[in-house]
Design a protein around this motif. Structure first.
Motif, PDB file in Angstrom:
ATOM      1  N   ARG A 106      -2.843 -15.923 -17.546  1.00  0.00           N
ATOM      2  CA  ARG A 106      -3.545 -15.660 -18.633  1.00  0.00           C
ATOM      3  C   ARG A 106      -2.606 -13.639 -18.254  1.00  0.00           C
ATOM      4  O   ARG A 106      -2.367 -13.245 -17.114  1.00  0.00           O
ATOM      5  CB  ARG A 106      -5.390 -14.919 -18.130  1.00  0.00           C
ATOM      6  CG  ARG A 106      -5.840 -15.001 -18.927  1.00  0.00           C
ATOM      7  CD  ARG A 106      -7.888 -14.707 -18.099  1.00  0.00           C
ATOM      8  NE  ARG A 106      -8.131 -16.295 -19.235  1.00  0.00           N
ATOM      9  CZ  ARG A 106      -8.597 -16.417 -20.072  1.00  0.00           C
ATOM     10  NH1 ARG A 106      -8.241 -15.489 -21.441  1.00  0.00           N
ATOM     11  NH2 ARG A 106      -9.054 -17.544 -20.629  1.00  0.00           N
ATOM     12  N   LYS A 107      -3.256 -12.952 -19.590  1.00  0.00           N
ATOM     13  CA  LYS A 107      -2.174 -11.734 -19.088  1.00  0.00           C
ATOM     14  C   LYS A 107      -3.042 -10.654 -19.130  1.00  0.00           C
ATOM     15  O   LYS A 107      -2.240  -9.934 -18.015  1.00  0.00           O
ATOM     16  CB  LYS A 107      -2.321 -11.142 -21.025  1.00  0.00           C
ATOM     17  CG  LYS A 107      -1.521 -11.631 -21.726  1.00  0.00           C
ATOM     18  CD  LYS A 107      -0.144 -11.452 -21.981  1.00  0.00           C
ATOM     19  CE  LYS A 107       0.663 -11.945 -22.825  1.00  0.00           C
ATOM     20  NZ  LYS A 107       1.145 -13.269 -22.428  1.00  0.00           N
ATOM     21  N   SER A 108      -4.142 -10.707 -18.759  1.00  0.00           N
ATOM     22  CA  SER A 108      -4.851  -9.829 -17.583  1.00  0.00           C
ATOM     23  C   SER A 108      -4.670  -9.644 -16.564  1.00  0.00           C
ATOM     24  O   SER A 108      -4.990  -8.924 -15.423  1.00  0.00           O
ATOM     25  CB  SER A 108      -6.267 -10.298 -17.671  1.00  0.00           C
ATOM     26  OG  SER A 108      -6.992 -11.916 -17.403  1.00  0.00           O
ATOM     27  N   LEU A 109      -3.710 -11.089 -15.167  1.00  0.00           N
ATOM     28  CA  LEU A 109      -3.643 -11.666 -14.918  1.00  0.00           C
ATOM     29  C   LEU A 109      -2.476  -9.513 -14.185  1.00  0.00           C
ATOM     30  O   LEU A 109      -1.190  -9.572 -14.843  1.00  0.00           O
ATOM     31  CB  LEU A 109      -3.151 -12.450 -14.055  1.00  0.00           C
ATOM     32  CG  LEU A 109      -3.037 -13.058 -12.425  1.00  0.00           C
ATOM     33  CD1 LEU A 109      -4.090 -12.901 -11.188  1.00  0.00           C
ATOM     34  CD2 LEU A 109      -1.946 -14.438 -12.870  1.00  0.00           C
ATOM     35  N   PRO A 110      -2.043  -9.263 -13.082  1.00  0.00           N
ATOM     36  CA  PRO A 110      -1.043  -8.304 -12.726  1.00  0.00           C
ATOM     37  C   PRO A 110       0.089  -8.702 -12.551  1.00  0.00           C
ATOM     38  O   PRO A 110       0.097 -10.045 -12.487  1.00  0.00           O
ATOM     39  CB  PRO A 110      -1.844  -8.021 -11.500  1.00  0.00           C
ATOM     40  CG  PRO A 110      -2.974  -7.498 -11.081  1.00  0.00           C
ATOM     41  CD  PRO A 110      -3.158  -8.625 -12.533  1.00  0.00           C
ATOM     42  N   SER A 111       1.358  -8.991 -13.000  1.00  0.00           N
ATOM     43  CA  SER A 111       2.214  -9.152 -14.122  1.00  0.00           C
ATOM     44  C   SER A 111       3.577  -9.123 -12.288  1.00  0.00           C
ATOM     45  O   SER A 111       3.905  -9.790 -12.004  1.00  0.00           O
ATOM     46  CB  SER A 111       3.294  -8.851 -14.480  1.00  0.00           C
ATOM     47  OG  SER A 111       3.546  -7.407 -14.040  1.00  0.00           O
ATOM     48  N   VAL A 112       2.942  -8.968 -11.361  1.00  0.00           N
ATOM     49  CA  VAL A 112       3.656  -8.425  -9.889  1.00  0.00           C
ATOM     50  C   VAL A 112       3.269  -9.794  -9.799  1.00  0.00           C
ATOM     51  O   VAL A 112       3.844 -10.108  -8.210  1.00  0.00           O
ATOM     52  CB  VAL A 112       2.737  -7.385  -9.087  1.00  0.00           C
ATOM     53  CG1 VAL A 112       3.361  -5.485  -9.867  1.00  0.00           C
ATOM     54  CG2 VAL A 112       1.647  -6.948  -9.069  1.00  0.00           C
ATOM     55  N   VAL A 113       1.623 -10.330  -9.304  1.00  0.00           N
ATOM     56  CA  VAL A 113       1.663 -11.679  -9.064  1.00  0.00           C
ATOM     57  C   VAL A 113       2.372 -12.335  -9.681  1.00  0.00           C
ATOM     58  O   VAL A 113       3.343 -13.658  -8.368  1.00  0.00           O
ATOM     59  CB  VAL A 113       0.220 -11.763  -9.543  1.00  0.00           C
ATOM     60  CG1 VAL A 113      -0.310 -13.403  -8.674  1.00  0.00           C
ATOM     61  CG2 VAL A 113      -0.513 -11.080  -8.554  1.00  0.00           C
ATOM     62  N   THR A 114       3.244 -12.955 -10.820  1.00  0.00           N
ATOM     63  CA  THR A 114       3.623 -13.716 -10.730  1.00  0.00           C
ATOM     64  C   THR A 114       5.277 -13.772 -10.827  1.00  0.00           C
ATOM     65  O   THR A 114       5.854 -14.230 -11.732  1.00  0.00           O
ATOM     66  CB  THR A 114       3.526 -13.904 -12.288  1.00  0.00           C
ATOM     67  OG1 THR A 114       3.448 -12.939 -13.600  1.00  0.00           O
ATOM     68  CG2 THR A 114       1.777 -14.600 -12.332  1.00  0.00           C
ATOM     69  N   ALA A 115       5.189 -12.284 -10.742  1.00  0.00           N
ATOM     70  CA  ALA A 115       6.593 -11.828 -10.447  1.00  0.00           C
ATOM     71  C   ALA A 115       6.926 -11.909 -11.880  1.00  0.00           C
ATOM     72  O   ALA A 115       8.685 -12.076 -12.325  1.00  0.00           O
ATOM     73  CB  ALA A 115       7.766 -13.025  -9.256  1.00  0.00           C
ATOM     74  N   GLY A 116       6.358 -11.306 -13.087  1.00  0.00           N
ATOM     75  CA  GLY A 116       6.895 -11.421 -14.535  1.00  0.00           C
ATOM     76  C   GLY A 116       6.458 -13.028 -15.058  1.00  0.00           C
ATOM     77  O   GLY A 116       7.197 -13.334 -16.262  1.00  0.00           O
ATOM     78  N   LEU A 117       6.433 -13.586 -14.641  1.00  0.00           N
ATOM     79  CA  LEU A 117       7.028 -15.415 -15.058  1.00  0.00           C
ATOM     80  C   LEU A 117       5.418 -15.368 -16.093  1.00  0.00           C
ATOM     81  O   LEU A 117       4.067 -15.022 -16.021  1.00  0.00           O
ATOM     82  CB  LEU A 117       6.667 -16.036 -14.491  1.00  0.00           C
ATOM     83  CG  LEU A 117       8.121 -16.347 -13.174  1.00  0.00           C
ATOM     84  CD1 LEU A 117       8.023 -17.421 -12.371  1.00  0.00           C
ATOM     85  CD2 LEU A 117       9.623 -16.322 -14.205  1.00  0.00           C
ATOM     86  N   ASP A 118       5.026 -16.273 -16.802  1.00  0.00           N
ATOM     87  CA  ASP A 118       4.083 -16.720 -18.079  1.00  0.00           C
ATOM     88  C   ASP A 118       3.511 -17.126 -17.096  1.00  0.00           C
ATOM     89  O   ASP A 118       2.657 -18.721 -17.837  1.00  0.00           O
ATOM     90  CB  ASP A 118       4.560 -16.803 -19.142  1.00  0.00           C
ATOM     91  CG  ASP A 118       5.607 -18.576 -19.592  1.00  0.00           C
ATOM     92  OD1 ASP A 118       5.784 -18.022 -18.032  1.00  0.00           O
ATOM     93  OD2 ASP A 118       5.941 -17.795 -20.772  1.00  0.00           O
ATOM     94  N   THR A 119       3.745 -17.816 -16.042  1.00  0.00           N
ATOM     95  CA  THR A 119       2.612 -19.104 -15.120  1.00  0.00           C
ATOM     96  C   THR A 119       2.369 -18.247 -13.707  1.00  0.00           C
ATOM     97  O   THR A 119       2.287 -17.443 -13.776  1.00  0.00           O
ATOM     98  CB  THR A 119       3.959 -20.502 -14.707  1.00  0.00           C
ATOM     99  OG1 THR A 119       5.218 -19.570 -14.187  1.00  0.00           O
ATOM    100  CG2 THR A 119       4.451 -21.385 -16.127  1.00  0.00           C
ATOM    101  N   VAL A 120       1.722 -18.435 -13.217  1.00  0.00           N
ATOM    102  CA  VAL A 120       0.683 -18.596 -12.149  1.00  0.00           C
ATOM    103  C   VAL A 120       0.320 -19.431 -11.190  1.00  0.00           C
ATOM    104  O   VAL A 120       0.680 -20.453 -11.545  1.00  0.00           O
ATOM    105  CB  VAL A 120      -0.833 -17.943 -12.493  1.00  0.00           C
ATOM    106  CG1 VAL A 120      -1.371 -18.641 -12.795  1.00  0.00           C
ATOM    107  CG2 VAL A 120      -1.022 -16.905 -10.826  1.00  0.00           C
ATOM    108  N   ALA A 121       0.641 -19.682  -9.686  1.00  0.00           N
ATOM    109  CA  ALA A 121       0.685 -20.488  -9.136  1.00  0.00           C
ATOM    110  C   ALA A 121      -0.985 -20.463  -8.203  1.00  0.00           C
ATOM    111  O   ALA A 121      -1.313 -19.175  -8.189  1.00  0.00           O
ATOM    112  CB  ALA A 121       1.901 -20.386  -7.920  1.00  0.00           C
TER     113      ALA A 121
END
Ligand code: TXA
Ligand code: MG
Length: 326
Positions: A106-121
């Motif tokens: 989701r876009k609301s997740l800070p992008s540092v968490v996902t290293a800018g990817l559009d997926t999250v683990a």
């Protein structure tokens, strides 16, 4: 600063002590905590500055995304944008437990968490202390393994202290972890499951539930799990791999009296320091601390047995190969 260490009972943890840790998470601090796999270094996943401080404390490259740990399925709402039926099936069968799912973020997740990817683990750990910490914090917790980047993952609080005491607030110490290698990471954004990192949930168990799984080696480099690009898990001395059936290293690059060994079968040579595990589960549970232990005993090289490639043996082979720089 030197991290405070709070001992906790694995099965009946004192909730007021976990609440103290949860306060630190809510205030943007860093807390190391046990999971069933390895110790994690946790921060509020929704707090960009707190997440950035994880990268600083570990010396972790900014292009290596983090796993977000949740306590309940409800918590996924703020993190992931869509969950496919396949992802749901895996959650249903393997959570809580050592399985991480890569899902659209989701876009609301800070992008540092996902290293800018559009997926999250994301993963739901089974360890009761980890679960309570996330529940009481009231926020999802981003947590990589609680080691300095590149070092063997920590399976007890002592290893966390060795690597990070000077740069984090608190360590929850509940003794050694049970699985010993990190979670299995799979990509479930598409129609088929792609294995990005073998780990605590075996490929056989996944395939029994979800059918054939593709290996990430067939993907182009940029799509693989970013963390698997780096040398990792490495002891401070060279690591040499040996597999049963191969002749046992005739010419060691050092005096056998200065070599250490870790594996499940006795080495054929007389080496000075040996750590032998009785089965593959114990080997998985003990490998990372054995590497740290052997290096602290002053050996000049470590020889490690590569186990057969099945069950948790796949994860061990992966970690050993990357630790040896292979
Ligand atoms: O068992 C575990 O998974 C432990 C405990 C603390 O939960 N955590 C852990 O985190 O091993 P870490 O950061 O050491 O490894 C996370 C792995 C890395 O290989 C990273 O590249 C991959 O997951 N990863 C994270 N987000 C990803 C994404 N969006 N796409 C692909 N791979 C991702
Ligand atoms: Mg790690």
């Amino acid at each position: 600063m030197t991290a405070k260490v709070i001992p906790l009972d694995w099965f009946e943890p004192d909730i007021s002590l976990i609440s103290e840790a949860a306060q630190i998470i809510r205030r943007g601090g860093l807390v190391a905590f046990p999971t069933e796999t390895v110790y994690g270094l946790g921060a509020n996943a929704m707090d960009e500055d707190a997440v950035l401080s994880i990268f600083r404390a570990k010396g972790r490259p900014a292009d290596n995304p983090l796993i977000v740990h949740v306590h309940s399925l409800d918590q996924l709402d703020g993190i992931v944008s869509s969950v496919t039926p396949l992802a749901e099936k895996l959650m249903h069968n393997f959570w809580p437990g050592p399985l991480t799912l890569v899902i659209s973020s989701r876009k609301s997740l800070p992008s540092v968490v996902t290293a800018g990817l559009d997926t999250v683990a994301v993963r739901m750990p089974s360890n009761p202390i980890a679960r309570e910490l996330i529940r009481i914090s009231g926020v999802p917790i981003a947590a990589p393994s609680a080691n300095r980047s590149g070092r063997p993952s920590p399976t007890d609080a002592g290893a966390v202290f060795q690597d990070l005491a000077g740069s984090i607030d608190l360590i929850l110490d509940a003794g050694p972890t049970y699985v010993g290698v990190e979670s299995t990471v799979v990509d479930v954004t598409g129609q088929e499951i792609i294995l990005l990192r073998p780990g605590g949930t075996s490929l056989e168990a996944l395939e029994r539930i979800a059918g054939p799984i593709k290996n990430s080696s067939s993907l182009e480099e940029s799509k693989r799990s970013p963390g698997t690009r780096y040398r990792h898990y490495a002891p401070l001395v060279p690591l040499i791999l040996w597999e049963e059936g191969e002749s046992f290293l005739q010419d060691l690059p050092c005096d056998p009296g200065k070599a250490g060994y870790v594996g499940m079968v006795q080495p054929e040579k007389d080496l000075s320091e040996n750590i032998i595990f009785k089965d593959i589960e114990s080997y998985a549970r003990g490998l990372f601390s054995a590497l740290r232990d052997l290096e602290s005993r002053g050996v000049q090289i470590i020889i490690a047995q590569l186990p057969p490639s099945k069950g948790i043996g796949r994860a061990l082979r992966d970690r050993l190969k990357r630790a040896s720089g292979d």
